[in-house]
Design an enzyme around this catalytic site. Structure first.
Site, PDB file in Angstrom:
ATOM      1  N   GLY A 331     -27.680   9.172 -28.646  1.00 45.97           N
ATOM      2  CA  GLY A 331     -27.754  10.529 -29.189  1.00 45.97           C
ATOM      3  C   GLY A 331     -26.472  11.301 -29.026  1.00 45.97           C
ATOM      4  O   GLY A 331     -25.468  10.819 -28.536  1.00 45.97           O
ATOM      5  N   GLU A 405     -13.624  13.384 -24.874  1.00 43.56           N
ATOM      6  CA  GLU A 405     -14.328  14.666 -24.868  1.00 43.56           C
ATOM      7  C   GLU A 405     -14.858  14.963 -23.472  1.00 43.56           C
ATOM      8  O   GLU A 405     -15.423  14.090 -22.807  1.00 43.56           O
ATOM      9  CB  GLU A 405     -15.474  14.642 -25.878  1.00 43.56           C
ATOM     10  N   GLU A 418     -17.551  11.549 -23.536  1.00 40.49           N
ATOM     11  CA  GLU A 418     -17.408  10.292 -24.268  1.00 40.49           C
ATOM     12  C   GLU A 418     -15.992  10.183 -24.814  1.00 40.49           C
ATOM     13  O   GLU A 418     -15.229  11.155 -24.828  1.00 40.49           O
ATOM     14  CB  GLU A 418     -18.407  10.206 -25.424  1.00 40.49           C
ATOM     15  N   ASN A 420     -14.292   9.145 -28.364  1.00 43.37           N
ATOM     16  CA  ASN A 420     -14.487   8.791 -29.770  1.00 43.37           C
ATOM     17  C   ASN A 420     -13.367   7.853 -30.192  1.00 43.37           C
ATOM     18  O   ASN A 420     -12.202   8.266 -30.262  1.00 43.37           O
ATOM     19  CB  ASN A 420     -14.479  10.040 -30.652  1.00 43.37           C
ATOM     20  N   ARG A 422     -11.731   6.861 -32.632  1.00 45.60           N
ATOM     21  CA  ARG A 422     -11.317   7.102 -34.020  1.00 45.60           C
ATOM     22  C   ARG A 422     -10.533   8.409 -34.073  1.00 45.60           C
ATOM     23  O   ARG A 422     -10.413   9.123 -33.073  1.00 45.60           O
ATOM     24  CB  ARG A 422     -12.545   7.214 -34.932  1.00 45.60           C
TER      25      ARG A 422
END
Length: 774
Positions: A331, A405, A418, A420, A422
Site C-alpha cells: 500500500g 522518501e 521507502e 522509489n 525511478r
C-alpha cells in the site's frame, strides 16, 4: 578583410550559429552573469560578422577573461575551436592532438579538446563510457515522455550541436492518438500499441521488449508510473542486451519492496518508523557496505518481517504500542512532513545526493505542490538524511536516479519510508536548484559514464566542466549548495465538485505565459485532450526565485495566467451537442456553440445542486452521473444525457463481483443473450449482450467490478446496425443578456467593467477568447 589561403582562394566566412555558441540555461546563472553573457554574445557576433580571420585571437581574449571552468569559458572555448575548424586553422593528428597549420599544438588554446564530440559514439569513447546509446524507446506516454525528450534533446544540442543525435521511439495507443497527445508529435518514430488499460500497452513488459527488439533500440526509458517500478522489465531487457535506463532488477526489487527496503534501511542505520520487523537486521551490514559489497535480503530474513496470521499481528501491535496502523506492504505510505532526497548513482559504486524536496501538500495521497529545497528541515538533520540516502543506495548497488522518501517530524527527527527506484514527476524542482538535467544524466549513466565525468555534476561541484580528475563525493573540496528556490504545481483534469474526480475530454485552447523564471510543460496542446486511461495530470508549472517568497509570488502569477478552454459533449435524443466552455469568473461561465454564445451564472447549493441563471431566468438543477449517461433534474423535470459510448464495449452497470462467464471466450452471442453473472448486494444478476457478435472477455472470474468496468468487447455481426449520434449544427437560442445582474447606471457599469478586468488579471478567460474558437 578576409585573407587568402595558400591556394590563393578566399576563405569562407565561418557559418557558425550564434545560438549554438551561447546557448545556456538561464536558471544556471544570475542576472549579472546574464548581462555578462549578453556582452560576450554581442562581441562574438561582431567578430563573426566583421572578420572571420580575426575570430581566433578575439575568442582567445574572451576565453582568458572568463573564470576557469565557468560556463562562459566553456562557450568561448567551444566557439574558438569550432572557428578553427571552419577556418581551416586546425587539423587532428594521428595521435589525436590538435595542431595549427604550422604544426604547433593548440592544446594551450583548448586544454579540453575532447569537448568536440559530434556523435554519441565519440562521446562514450572520450568520456570513459561502456555502451553507445543512439536510439531510445520511451515506455511511457503523456507528460513523462514529453519531459524526457525535452531534457535529452536540450543536452544533446548543447553537447553535439544536434538535438536529434539521440532518436526517440514512442508507443502510441489509439486513445493517445485520438487525443492528439503532444509526445507523439515530438517523437522520431511512433509504434502503435493496443488500447485500453496500461497492462495492454505501457505497463506490458513483454510488449515493451518486443518493440525494443523489433525497431531495434539500444535502451528503454520507463519514466514514472506504468512499468517503471517493475523489476521484470530491466530483467527481460538485460537478457537481450538492451540497456534499461534505470536501476538493475536486484536493486529495484530490494528497495521497491517496503519490507525488504525497511530491513535494508535499518541495517544501514537509517531510522525507520516502529513496525513489526523493526528488530530484523542483516548481519555485518555496515562492514559489508564499507567493503563495497552489494547487499540483498535473503528469503529467511525477509520472512521475519512478514505477518502471517492474526495472532502474529496482535502480538506485533502489542509490542509496538497502541495506537497502531495496520497496512498492507504493497500500500501507500502516510506522511506528516513528506521530505524526499534525490539521489543519482553510477555503476562504479559512486552515489550522490542532489538536495531535497518537500512534497507534504497532498490530496488523496497524490502530491499537488512540491518545492525544493526543503526549508522546514533542520540543516544538520537534513545532512544526515542525505548521507543515509547515499549509504542506502550504495548498499544495494543502485544505479541511475532514485528518490528516498522520509517522514520528518520537527523536533523528533526523520524516519525512512521507502525508496522509489525511478524518476519522480517533481524532479524538475531539483533540476532548477542544481542545474542538472536528470533524464540526460540518466542517459549518460546508462552509457556507462562515471559521475565525475558528467559535465552538469562537475559544475555543481565547481570543477572544470570537461575535466578528468576524480571527485571525492564523500568529502568534496567544494560541497555543492542549492541555488535559489523552486515551487511546482501540478495541473490536473479533475472535478472539484465531485471530490476531485479525474475527467477526460478535449482541450480546445491552452494558454500559458512563460517568462525567465516561470515556465510549464504540458502533455496536451490545443485541440488535444485526455482519454479515460490517461493520467489526470496533464501539466506541471514551475517558478524559480532567489528565495522561497520570490518563487511563491512567481507561481501565483504563473497560475493566474493559465487558462484552458475545454469541449463539452452531450448526447440527447441521438443528437450530439459539442460546446466550448470556459470559466470567466468565480461563478460565471461562457458557453459557445457553432458561432453562438451565452453567459451563464452558476451558484452551488448546500444540497449538492446548482442554481443556474441565464436569459433572465433561474433554474434549480441536480445531476447524477450514471454508467450510460447523466441524469439531470431541471426545475422538477428529468433529462437524461447519454454518453457517446462505443456499443462494442460492454461495461458493468453497477458495482459488484464477477461470479462467472456463461459462454466461452470468443463464442458468438445473440442480442439480449446472458453471457455472465455478477453478484450485486448478495443477488446474482445476469449480464446480457447489447448486440449480436463474437465476445472477448476482459475480466477474470472473481474480479471486483466498479460501475463502468469493462467486461468484454464485441465483434459485431453487422457493424452498420449501430446508429451514431448526429452532430448538432444549429446555434444556441437567443437570450437577453444578464445586464440585470449589474445594472445600467454609470457607476454600475463601472463596477461591472472593473470586475471584468479583475477577473482577467486573476487568470479567468475573457469571453471573446472562447467565442473565437467556435
Amino acid at each position: 578583410m578576409v585573407k587568402p589561403n595558400k591556394a590563393g582562394t578566399r576563405r569562407k566566412k565561418p557559418s557558425l550559429e550564434l545560438d549554438e555558441m551561447v546557448m545556456i540555461d538561464k536558471a544556471e546563472i544570475g542576472p549579472d552573469q546574464q548581462h555578462q553573457m549578453l556582452f560576450y554574445s554581442l562581441r562574438m557576433t561582431d567578430i563573426i560578422s566583421s572578420d572571420g580571420y580575426n575570430l581566433v585571437n578575439e575568442a582567445r581574449k574572451i576565453k582568458s577573461e572568463c573564470a576557469h571552468g565557468s560556463m562562459f569559458q566553456f562557450l568561448a572555448t567551444r566557439a574558438l575551436v569550432r572557428a578553427l575548424v571552419y577556418l581551416g586553422e586546425s587539423r587532428i593528428s594521428r595521435k589525436g592532438h590538435r595542431r595549427n597549420l604550422s604544426g604547433e599544438s593548440v592544446k594551450d588554446i583548448e586544454d579540453e579538446s575532447h569537448l568536440l564530440v559530434a556523435t554519441p559514439t565519440e562521446f562514450v569513447r572520450t568520456f570513459g563510457g561502456k555502451r553507445v546509446i543512439e536510439k531510445v524507446l520511451i515506455a511511457n506516454n503523456g507528460i513523462a515522455a514529453v519531459k524526457c525528450m525535452r531534457s535529452i534533446r536540450k543536452w544533446s544540442y548543447e553537447l553535439f550541436g544536434n538535438e536529434k543525435a539521440i532518436k526517440f521511439v514512442v508507443m502510441v495507443s489509439p486513445e493517445d492518438l485520438k487525443a492528439n497527445a503532444e509526445y507523439i508529435r515530438m517523437a522520431d518514430l511512433s509504434v502503435p500499441v493496443p488500447g485500453g488499460t496500461n497492462n495492454y500497452n505501457y505497463a506490458n513488459t513483454e510488449l515493451i521488449l518486443d518493440i525494443a527488439k523489433r525497431i531495434p533500440v539500444q535502451a528503454v526509458w520507463a519514466g514514472w508510473g506504468h512499468a517503471s517500478e517493475n523489476p521484470k522489465l530491466p530483467g527481460l531487457l538485460h537478457q537481450h542486451d538492451i540497456t534499461f535506463i534505470g536501476p538493475p532488477e536486484n536493486a529495484m526489487w530490494a528497495l521497491g519492496d517496503k519490507i525488504a527496503s525497511s530491513i535494508l534501511a535499518q541495517s544501514a542505520n537509517v531510522p525507520t518508523l516502529p513496525w513489526n520487523g523493526m528488530d530484523v537486521k542483516l548481519e555485518n551490514a555496515m562492514e559489508r557496505i564499507a567493503s563495497g559489497e552489494c547487499i540483498t535480503v535473503p528469503d529467511d530474513v525477509y520472512d521475519k518481517g512478514c505477518i502471517h496470521s492474526m495472532k502474529d499481528g496482535l502480538a506485533a501491535a502489542i509490542k509496538i504500542g497502541f495506537p497502531v496502523m495496520i497496512k498492507a506492504s504493497e500500500g501507500d505510505n502516510f506522511s506528516a512532513r513528506h521530505i524526499e532526497v534525490q539521489i543519482i548513482a553510477d555503476e562504479y559504486g559512486n552515489a550522490i545526493s542532489l538536495f531535497g524536496r518537500d512534497c507534504s501538500v497532498q490530496r488523496r495521497h497524490q502530491k499537488i505542490i512540491e518545492e525544493a529545497p526543503s526549508v522546514i528541515t533542520d540543516p544538520v538533520i537534513f545532512e544526515e538524511m542525505e548521507k543515509a540516502a547515499v549509504r542506502l543506495a550504495k548498499m544495494v548497488g543502485y544505479v541511475s536516479a532514485g528518490t528516498v522518501e522520509y517522514l520528518y517530524m520537527e523536533g523528533q527527527g526523520f524516519y525512512f519510508l521507502e525508496l522509489n527506484p525511478r524518476l519522480q514527476v517533481e524532479h524538475p524542482c531539483t533540476e532548477m536548484i542544481s542545474s542538472i538535467k536528470l533524464p540526460a544524466v540518466q542517459l549518460q549513466v546508462a552509457m556507462g559514464i562515471p559521475l565525475h565525468r558528467i559535465r552538469d555534476i562537475r559544475m555543481m561541484y565547481k570543477e572544470s566542466p570537461f575535466g578528468m580528475n576524480p571527485i571525492d563525493f564523500d568529502n568534496p573540496r567544494n560541497p555543492p549548495k542549492p541555488h535559489g528556490h523552486c515551487l511546482a504545481c501540478r495541473i490536473t483534469a479533475e472535478n472539484p465538485d465531485e471530490g476531485f474526480k479525474p475527467n477526460s475530454g478535449t482541450v480546445q485552447e491552452l494558454t500559458f505565459r512563460s517568462n525567465q523564471n516561470v515556465w510549464g510543460y504540458f502533455s496536451v496542446q490545443a485541440s488535444g485532450g485526455l482519454h479515460e486511461f490517461a493520467d489526470s495530470q496533464f501539466g506541471h508549472c514551475f517558478s524559480w526565485g532567489e528565495d522561497r517568497e520570490e518563487a511563491r509570488t512567481g507561481q501565483v502569477m504563473n497560475l493566474k495566467h493559465l487558462s484552458c478552454v475545454v469541449d463539452v459533449e452531450m448526447c440527447y435524443d441521438n443528437i450530439k451537442y459539442k460546446l466550448q466552455a470556459a470559466q470567466t469568473s468565480h461563478n460565471s461561465y461562457h458557453l459557445a456553440l457553432n458561432n453562438s454564445s451565452i453567459e451563464v451564472d452558476l451558484h452551488r447549493l448546500n444540497d449538492g445542486g446548482h442554481l443556474v441563471i441565464f436569459g433572465g431566468n433561474s433554474y434549480t438543477t441536480h445531476m447524477k452521473e450514471e454508467v450510460s449517461g447523466y441524469r439531470v433534474v431541471i426545475g422538477g423535470k428529468t433529462c437524461i444525457f447519454e454518453k457517446d459510448n462505443d456499443p462494442t464495449v460492454i461495461r458493468s452497470t453497477s458495482a459488484g463481483k464477477l461470479m462467472r462467464y456463461i459462454v466461452s471466450n470468443g463464442e458468438h452471442v445473440d442480442q439480449g443473450q446472458p453471457f455472465a453473472e455478477i453478484e450485486v448486494m448478495k443477488m446474482i444478476m445476469p449480464v446480457v449482450a447489447p448486440l449480436s457478435g463474437s465476445i472477448k472477455f476482459e475480466q477474470n472470474a472473481g474480479s471486483i467490478l466498479n460501475p463502468g468496468s469493462v467486461l468484454g468487447t464485441l465483434e459485431l455481426d453487422d457493424p452498420s446496425s449501430v446508429s451514431k449520434a448526429e452532430l448538432y449544427t444549429g446555434g444556441l437560442p437567443e437570450y437577453s443578456s444578464n445586464d440585470y445582474s449589474h445594472g445600467k447606471k454609470l457607476h454600475q457599469k463601472y463596477r461591472h467593467t472593473l470586475n471584468l478586468l479583475e477577473n482577467i488579471m486573476a487568470g479567468y478567460t475573457f469571453p471573446e477568447e472562447v467565442s473565437s474558437y467556435c
